[in-house]
Design a protein around this motif. Structure first.
Motif, PDB file in Angstrom:
ATOM      1  N   VAL A   1      65.916  76.280  29.828  1.00 34.27           N
ATOM      2  CA  VAL A   1      66.281  75.269  30.827  1.00 34.27           C
ATOM      3  C   VAL A   1      67.201  74.231  30.204  1.00 34.27           C
ATOM      4  O   VAL A   1      68.228  73.850  30.783  1.00 34.27           O
ATOM      5  CB  VAL A   1      65.023  74.612  31.419  1.00 34.27           C
ATOM      6  CG1 VAL A   1      65.400  73.392  32.266  1.00 34.27           C
ATOM      7  CG2 VAL A   1      64.251  75.609  32.274  1.00 34.27           C
ATOM      8  N   GLN A   2      66.859  73.781  29.004  1.00 36.64           N
ATOM      9  CA  GLN A   2      67.700  72.807  28.313  1.00 36.64           C
ATOM     10  C   GLN A   2      69.054  73.412  27.959  1.00 36.64           C
ATOM     11  O   GLN A   2      70.104  72.753  28.056  1.00 36.64           O
ATOM     12  CB  GLN A   2      66.996  72.319  27.042  1.00 36.64           C
ATOM     13  CG  GLN A   2      67.770  71.254  26.267  1.00 36.64           C
ATOM     14  CD  GLN A   2      68.050  70.015  27.099  1.00 36.64           C
ATOM     15  OE1 GLN A   2      67.130  69.418  27.666  1.00 36.64           O
ATOM     16  NE2 GLN A   2      69.320  69.609  27.192  1.00 36.64           N
ATOM     17  N   ALA A   3      69.048  74.693  27.579  1.00 38.98           N
ATOM     18  CA  ALA A   3      70.303  75.358  27.219  1.00 38.98           C
ATOM     19  C   ALA A   3      71.223  75.484  28.433  1.00 38.98           C
ATOM     20  O   ALA A   3      72.444  75.359  28.308  1.00 38.98           O
ATOM     21  CB  ALA A   3      70.010  76.738  26.626  1.00 38.98           C
ATOM     22  N   ILE A   4      70.655  75.740  29.618  1.00 42.65           N
ATOM     23  CA  ILE A   4      71.478  75.799  30.828  1.00 42.65           C
ATOM     24  C   ILE A   4      72.074  74.429  31.141  1.00 42.65           C
ATOM     25  O   ILE A   4      73.242  74.317  31.527  1.00 42.65           O
ATOM     26  CB  ILE A   4      70.642  76.339  32.014  1.00 42.65           C
ATOM     27  CG1 ILE A   4      70.401  77.829  31.850  1.00 42.65           C
ATOM     28  CG2 ILE A   4      71.342  76.062  33.348  1.00 42.65           C
ATOM     29  CD1 ILE A   4      69.531  78.450  32.913  1.00 42.65           C
ATOM     30  N   ASP A   5      71.287  73.378  30.950  1.00 42.92           N
ATOM     31  CA  ASP A   5      71.820  72.023  31.144  1.00 42.92           C
ATOM     32  C   ASP A   5      72.972  71.763  30.185  1.00 42.92           C
ATOM     33  O   ASP A   5      73.995  71.168  30.551  1.00 42.92           O
ATOM     34  CB  ASP A   5      70.713  70.986  30.937  1.00 42.92           C
ATOM     35  CG  ASP A   5      69.649  71.036  32.023  1.00 42.92           C
ATOM     36  OD1 ASP A   5      69.932  71.596  33.101  1.00 42.92           O
ATOM     37  OD2 ASP A   5      68.529  70.525  31.789  1.00 42.92           O
ATOM     38  N   ASP A   6      72.814  72.213  28.938  1.00 39.56           N
ATOM     39  CA  ASP A   6      73.876  72.028  27.938  1.00 39.56           C
ATOM     40  C   ASP A   6      75.132  72.811  28.318  1.00 39.56           C
ATOM     41  O   ASP A   6      76.255  72.323  28.147  1.00 39.56           O
ATOM     42  CB  ASP A   6      73.387  72.478  26.558  1.00 39.56           C
ATOM     43  CG  ASP A   6      72.272  71.590  26.016  1.00 39.56           C
ATOM     44  OD1 ASP A   6      72.128  70.451  26.510  1.00 39.56           O
ATOM     45  OD2 ASP A   6      71.545  72.041  25.097  1.00 39.56           O
ATOM     46  N   LEU A   7      74.940  74.039  28.834  1.00 36.92           N
ATOM     47  CA  LEU A   7      76.088  74.855  29.231  1.00 36.92           C
ATOM     48  C   LEU A   7      76.817  74.220  30.414  1.00 36.92           C
ATOM     49  O   LEU A   7      78.050  74.214  30.463  1.00 36.92           O
ATOM     50  CB  LEU A   7      75.627  76.271  29.581  1.00 36.92           C
ATOM     51  CG  LEU A   7      76.718  77.257  30.027  1.00 36.92           C
ATOM     52  CD1 LEU A   7      77.836  77.351  29.007  1.00 36.92           C
ATOM     53  CD2 LEU A   7      76.112  78.637  30.292  1.00 36.92           C
ATOM     54  N   ARG A   8      76.075  73.664  31.353  1.00 37.00           N
ATOM     55  CA  ARG A   8      76.700  72.977  32.492  1.00 37.00           C
ATOM     56  C   ARG A   8      77.534  71.798  31.999  1.00 37.00           C
ATOM     57  O   ARG A   8      78.670  71.595  32.449  1.00 37.00           O
ATOM     58  CB  ARG A   8      75.621  72.487  33.452  1.00 37.00           C
ATOM     59  CG  ARG A   8      76.147  71.712  34.666  1.00 37.00           C
ATOM     60  CD  ARG A   8      75.037  70.901  35.295  1.00 37.00           C
ATOM     61  NE  ARG A   8      74.469  69.956  34.334  1.00 37.00           N
ATOM     62  CZ  ARG A   8      73.238  69.489  34.389  1.00 37.00           C
ATOM     63  NH1 ARG A   8      72.409  69.875  35.341  1.00 37.00           N
ATOM     64  NH2 ARG A   8      72.810  68.626  33.467  1.00 37.00           N
TER      65      ARG A   8
END
Length: 341
Positions: A17-24
């Motif tokens: 979830v945190q990685a998706i936020d970072d990718l966004r």
């Protein structure tokens, strides 16, 4: 974390979830950085980013002067990737792409054959005007695109990851060109069609490109981080009804199948194969992650359907005579395909 993420069959870890936020956030910075030198083309930037993080390749179609080459080279610059450009011409040979053995003096004073890597050995390869080269040379890209390796002079050489091929075609000039066969078109995840800019954008282009040299862009991400994001995209959950919808949409492009609507059958000679379903799902996963979504939504599939399917739908002479394009057929299918779960 949204409630939808907590479904047992499609739960993401807190790290993902945190990685998706970072990718966004990375995608937002990427668009801002490219906006310093590229005017408009927001949709093209989005689709190129989807291909990169979904491990797909893209075919860019547009008239000269729409900044296709500039966009690709600047995208590579922001990502600290090794970039190479291959200008396809009628006299280009396969070894000009893959590389070949040459006779050189070795450290021991003897003359030995050593393999010299061709321009395909890069992270991001721009195959400029790929339809200008004969089929034998075009085919030199097939193994690299599909297997991420090159076989030359009897040896196999792996390509460095990440690896992305972005090919361009000029839709205006057809004399002296060799259209890509359907089997090779199918290797491209997306067909990205570039259109003319608006009047305001064209004025801004003139101001930007007729002054000082274009600025150097900030390096936002490195190869290892891109590979980590690519692995993350594979883990984005997909609800069952999205798989069903994707398969249903692709199957309706096949005129010989029972799923095809009656209006389509006289217009389409050949529809999309199973690779289209795979690319639909992977592209939708990448788009969902870039938008900060923790699972694939129907709108993600519908947004990527046109670039995934258009070059895989081969129209009949009757359709061409009536001026009906594959793009129009795909658009109508998206509108009509049932979204029932």
């Amino acid at each position: 974390m949204p409630d939808s993420v907590a479904l047992p069959e499609m739960k993401l870890s807190d790290n993902d979830v945190q990685a998706i936020d970072d990718l966004r956030d990375l995608y937002g910075r990427l668009r801002t950085e490219l906006g310093r030198v590229i005017v408009g083309q927001e949709e093209t930037i989005e689709r190129l980013s989807i291909c990169l993080f979904a491990r797909g390749h893209a075919l860019l179609m547009g008239v000269p002067g729409l900044a296709k080459t500039l966009l690709v080279s600047k995208l590579a610059e922001t990502m600290s990737l090794k970039f190479s450009r291959i200008q396809f011409t009628p006299d280009l040979m396969p070894m000009d792409i893959t590389g070949t053995d040459i006779l050189q003096d070795s450290e021991h004073g003897r003359r030995e054959f050593q393999f010299v890597h061709g321009p395909v050995f890069a992270n991001m390869v721009l195959a400029d005007e790929i339809n200008r080269a004969p089929p034998k040379t075009q085919a030199a890209m097939l193994e690299a695109m599909q297997e991420h390796k090159v076989t030359a002079v009897g040896k196999t050489f792996p390509l460095e990851e990440p690896f992305l091929v972005l090919a361009t075609q000029n839709p205006v000039e057809q004399e002296g060109t060799y259209p890509l066969p359907e089997a090779q078109l199918d290797r491209f995840m997306f067909l990205i069609e570039l259109d003319y800019p608006s009047e305001a954008e064209e004025v801004k282009i003139a101001r930007t490109t007729t002054g000082d040299a274009l600025p150097e862009l900030e390096h936002l991400v490195h190869a290892a981080e891109i590979i980590a994001h690519q692995n993350l995209v594979r883990r984005v959950p997909v609800p069952d009804h999205i798989y069903t919808y994707s398969a249903r949409l692709v199957r309706q492009t096949r005129p010989a199948g029972d799923s095809a609507p009656e209006w389509l059958k006289p217009l389409v000679a050949w529809g999309a194969g199973p690779r289209a379903v795979q690319n639909l799902i992977l592209a939708a996963k990448a788009r969902a992650a870039l938008m900060g979504s923790y699972m694939v939504r129907l709108e993600d599939i519908q947004e990527v359907a046109a670039p995934v399917l258009t070059h895989r739908v081969i129209t009949t002479f009757a359709a061409q005579a009536e001026g009906i394009s594959a793009k129009e057929i795909v658009r109508r299918l998206i509108e009509e395909t049932s979204t029932d779960e």
